[in-house]
Design a protein around this motif. Structure first.
Motif, PDB file in Angstrom:
ATOM      1  N   THR A  67       3.210 -13.798 -18.822  1.00  0.00           N
ATOM      2  CA  THR A  67       2.194 -13.550 -19.855  1.00  0.00           C
ATOM      3  C   THR A  67       0.939 -14.364 -19.592  1.00  0.00           C
ATOM      4  N   ILE A  68       1.131 -15.612 -19.169  1.00  0.00           N
ATOM      5  CA  ILE A  68      -0.015 -16.474 -18.890  1.00  0.00           C
ATOM      6  C   ILE A  68      -0.780 -15.970 -17.671  1.00  0.00           C
ATOM      7  N   ALA A  69      -0.053 -15.485 -16.675  1.00  0.00           N
ATOM      8  CA  ALA A  69      -0.710 -14.929 -15.490  1.00  0.00           C
ATOM      9  C   ALA A  69      -1.626 -13.779 -15.871  1.00  0.00           C
ATOM     10  N   ALA A  70      -1.143 -12.917 -16.773  1.00  0.00           N
ATOM     11  CA  ALA A  70      -1.962 -11.790 -17.214  1.00  0.00           C
ATOM     12  C   ALA A  70      -3.164 -12.275 -18.025  1.00  0.00           C
ATOM     13  N   ALA A  71      -2.942 -13.238 -18.918  1.00  0.00           N
ATOM     14  CA  ALA A  71      -4.023 -13.737 -19.771  1.00  0.00           C
ATOM     15  C   ALA A  71      -5.096 -14.459 -18.973  1.00  0.00           C
ATOM     16  N   ALA A  72      -4.697 -15.066 -17.851  1.00  0.00           N
ATOM     17  CA  ALA A  72      -5.658 -15.788 -17.019  1.00  0.00           C
ATOM     18  C   ALA A  72      -6.246 -14.914 -15.924  1.00  0.00           C
ATOM     19  N   GLY A  73      -5.869 -13.642 -15.905  1.00  0.00           N
ATOM     20  CA  GLY A  73      -6.432 -12.729 -14.924  1.00  0.00           C
ATOM     21  C   GLY A  73      -5.845 -12.862 -13.542  1.00  0.00           C
ATOM     22  N   MET A  74      -4.643 -13.456 -13.448  1.00  0.00           N
ATOM     23  CA  MET A  74      -3.999 -13.629 -12.147  1.00  0.00           C
ATOM     24  C   MET A  74      -3.120 -12.435 -11.761  1.00  0.00           C
ATOM     25  N   GLY A  75      -2.855 -11.562 -12.728  1.00  0.00           N
ATOM     26  CA  GLY A  75      -2.062 -10.373 -12.438  1.00  0.00           C
ATOM     27  C   GLY A  75      -0.577 -10.603 -12.543  1.00  0.00           C
ATOM     28  N   THR A  76      -0.001 -11.352 -11.616  1.00  0.00           N
ATOM     29  CA  THR A  76       1.442 -11.572 -11.590  1.00  0.00           C
ATOM     30  C   THR A  76       1.758 -13.059 -11.578  1.00  0.00           C
ATOM     31  N   ALA A  77       3.005 -13.381 -11.964  1.00  0.00           N
ATOM     32  CA  ALA A  77       3.445 -14.777 -11.954  1.00  0.00           C
ATOM     33  C   ALA A  77       3.421 -15.338 -10.533  1.00  0.00           C
ATOM     34  N   ASP A 136      -9.203 -12.378 -18.581  1.00  0.00           N
ATOM     35  CA  ASP A 136      -7.962 -11.611 -18.507  1.00  0.00           C
ATOM     36  C   ASP A 136      -8.158 -10.261 -17.821  1.00  0.00           C
ATOM     37  N   ARG A 137      -9.393  -9.939 -17.451  1.00  0.00           N
ATOM     38  CA  ARG A 137      -9.679  -8.649 -16.841  1.00  0.00           C
ATOM     39  C   ARG A 137     -10.033  -8.833 -15.362  1.00  0.00           C
ATOM     40  N   PRO A 138      -9.842  -7.796 -14.557  1.00  0.00           N
ATOM     41  CA  PRO A 138     -10.292  -7.873 -13.158  1.00  0.00           C
ATOM     42  C   PRO A 138     -11.812  -7.984 -13.115  1.00  0.00           C
ATOM     43  N   LEU A 139     -12.302  -8.980 -12.431  1.00  0.00           N
ATOM     44  CA  LEU A 139     -13.742  -9.172 -12.291  1.00  0.00           C
ATOM     45  C   LEU A 139     -14.063  -9.359 -10.813  1.00  0.00           C
ATOM     46  N   THR A 140     -15.011  -8.606 -10.324  1.00  0.00           N
ATOM     47  CA  THR A 140     -15.445  -8.733  -8.937  1.00  0.00           C
ATOM     48  C   THR A 140     -16.853  -9.302  -8.902  1.00  0.00           C
ATOM     49  N   VAL A 141     -17.297  -9.658  -7.710  1.00  0.00           N
ATOM     50  CA  VAL A 141     -18.668 -10.125  -7.544  1.00  0.00           C
ATOM     51  C   VAL A 141     -19.642  -9.030  -7.945  1.00  0.00           C
ATOM     52  N   GLU A 142     -19.276  -7.784  -7.629  1.00  0.00           N
ATOM     53  CA  GLU A 142     -20.139  -6.656  -8.002  1.00  0.00           C
ATOM     54  C   GLU A 142     -20.239  -6.528  -9.513  1.00  0.00           C
ATOM     55  N   ASP A 143     -19.124  -6.757 -10.240  1.00  0.00           N
ATOM     56  CA  ASP A 143     -19.158  -6.713 -11.707  1.00  0.00           C
ATOM     57  C   ASP A 143     -20.115  -7.771 -12.247  1.00  0.00           C
ATOM     58  N   LEU A 144     -20.024  -8.966 -11.694  1.00  0.00           N
ATOM     59  CA  LEU A 144     -20.886 -10.057 -12.154  1.00  0.00           C
ATOM     60  C   LEU A 144     -22.350  -9.771 -11.824  1.00  0.00           C
ATOM     61  N   ALA A 145     -22.593  -9.240 -10.624  1.00  0.00           N
ATOM     62  CA  ALA A 145     -23.969  -8.938 -10.225  1.00  0.00           C
ATOM     63  C   ALA A 145     -24.563  -7.849 -11.097  1.00  0.00           C
TER      64      ALA A 145
END
Length: 311
Positions: free
Chosen positions: A277-287, A221-230
């Motif tokens: 709500t589902i878009a936010a929970a799945a980390g998609m941001g917007t519908a 549900d959060r913004p995740l980038t490749v840099e975050d994962l690395a």
């Protein structure tokens, strides 16, 4: 449209054959309407799975049916039986609607009925179908294809979807819903829905991303980038990408997107939450973003996907 002939020959899979007989055979108890008359047709007693089946009539009976159903073949490495191919071609020439379930598409292709048409079969055999019959436009990413008088389906559950689609075409959605309720299956899945959504998973648990993947799954549900994962994995982005390719067969961002789509599917199936709500929970941001990625991956919009599980 009442007469249905189910073709039978040695080496057919019993699931798809029994499925066709079950959908078109017993009339719905709650409905007093003319129903299908089903006959299983073959040249002799045939071996279906582990069972020996005595047909109701010969393959010549296919040409007198309104609808011909060709169940799945167990062995698609060999050419389909010539007498079956000829009988199916003759039935189509006589005006029958011809339907294949799963690898039954190989029979229709051998008969030339799929030339120039879009068709599908079980995802594991779509490449083989396309290679053997290059004039067929094989679509590996759909549940079934309706070309009017020629219809094809993917495997198992998708074969059920196509049979119910035929009932819906012939008798309307209310009757199809009654049949689906008796069989305890969803009454309608759009043919364009994907056979499956690829969600790469590691082949083993002892790999360099064993701690990272569960950590990311808990934070979809959060913004995740490749840099975050690395950073979390304590390695460079390039090193991370190599490990992702080795472990999951895909890139970090593609893996994340697949997990987000799967999370959205779970929420659409099991909750009444809005698409926003589902878009936010799945980390998609917007519908809007969810709808775009979901439709591309699954083949239908989120609202249509949800209706399958609400019907």
């Amino acid at each position: 449209m009442r007469s249905v002939a189910v073709a039978a020959t040695d080496g057919m899979l019993h699931f798809e054959l029994a499925l066709a007989c079950e959908v078109f055979g017993p009339p719905p108890d709650a409905l007093a309407i003319p129903w299908y008359e089903v006959a299983v047709c073959g040249t002799r007693p045939v071996r279906v799975g582990r069972f020996l089946l005595e047909p109701d009539g010969g393959l010549d009976r296919l040409a007198r049916a309104a609808t011909v159903v060709v169940p799945a073949l167990a062995d698609v490495d060999e050419d389909p039986p010539a007498d079956l191919v000829e009988a199916v071609r003759a039935a189509h020439d006589a005006g029958a609607r011809v339907v294949s379930l799963c690898t039954g598409a190989f029979v229709l292709a051998a008969a030339g009925l799929l030339d120039g048409l879009r068709a599908t079969t079980h995802w594991a055999h779509t490449g083989q179908l396309a290679a053997r019959y290059p004039r067929v436009e094989v679509d590996p990413d759909v549940l079934y294809v309706d070309n009017g008088s020629v219809l094809t389906s993917a495997g198992k559950a998708a074969a059920m979807d196509l049979c119910l689609h035929l009932v819906r075409r012939d008798h309307g959605p209310a009757v199809a819903n009654v049949v689906a309720r008796r069989l305890v299956v969803p009454p309608h899945r759009a043919g364009g829905q994907a056979q499956f959504v690829t969600t790469p998973v590691p082949a083993r648990d002892d790999h360099p991303l064993a701690d990272l993947l569960p950590w990311a799954m808990r934070r979809l549900d959060r913004p995740l980038t490749v840099e975050d994962l690395a950073r979390r994995a304590n390695m460079s982005s390039r090193h991370l990408a190599r490990h992702f390719r080795s472990v999951t067969g895909t890139t970090p961002l593609q893996w994340l997107l697949a997990q987000r789509i799967r999370r959205a599917q779970e929420l659409l199936e099991n909750t009444d939450d809005s698409v926003d709500t589902i878009a936010a929970a799945a980390g998609m941001g917007t519908a809007t973003t969810l709808r775009r990625h979901f439709h591309r991956a699954v083949g239908v919009p989120p609202d249509a996907y949800r209706r399958t599980f609400r019907a």
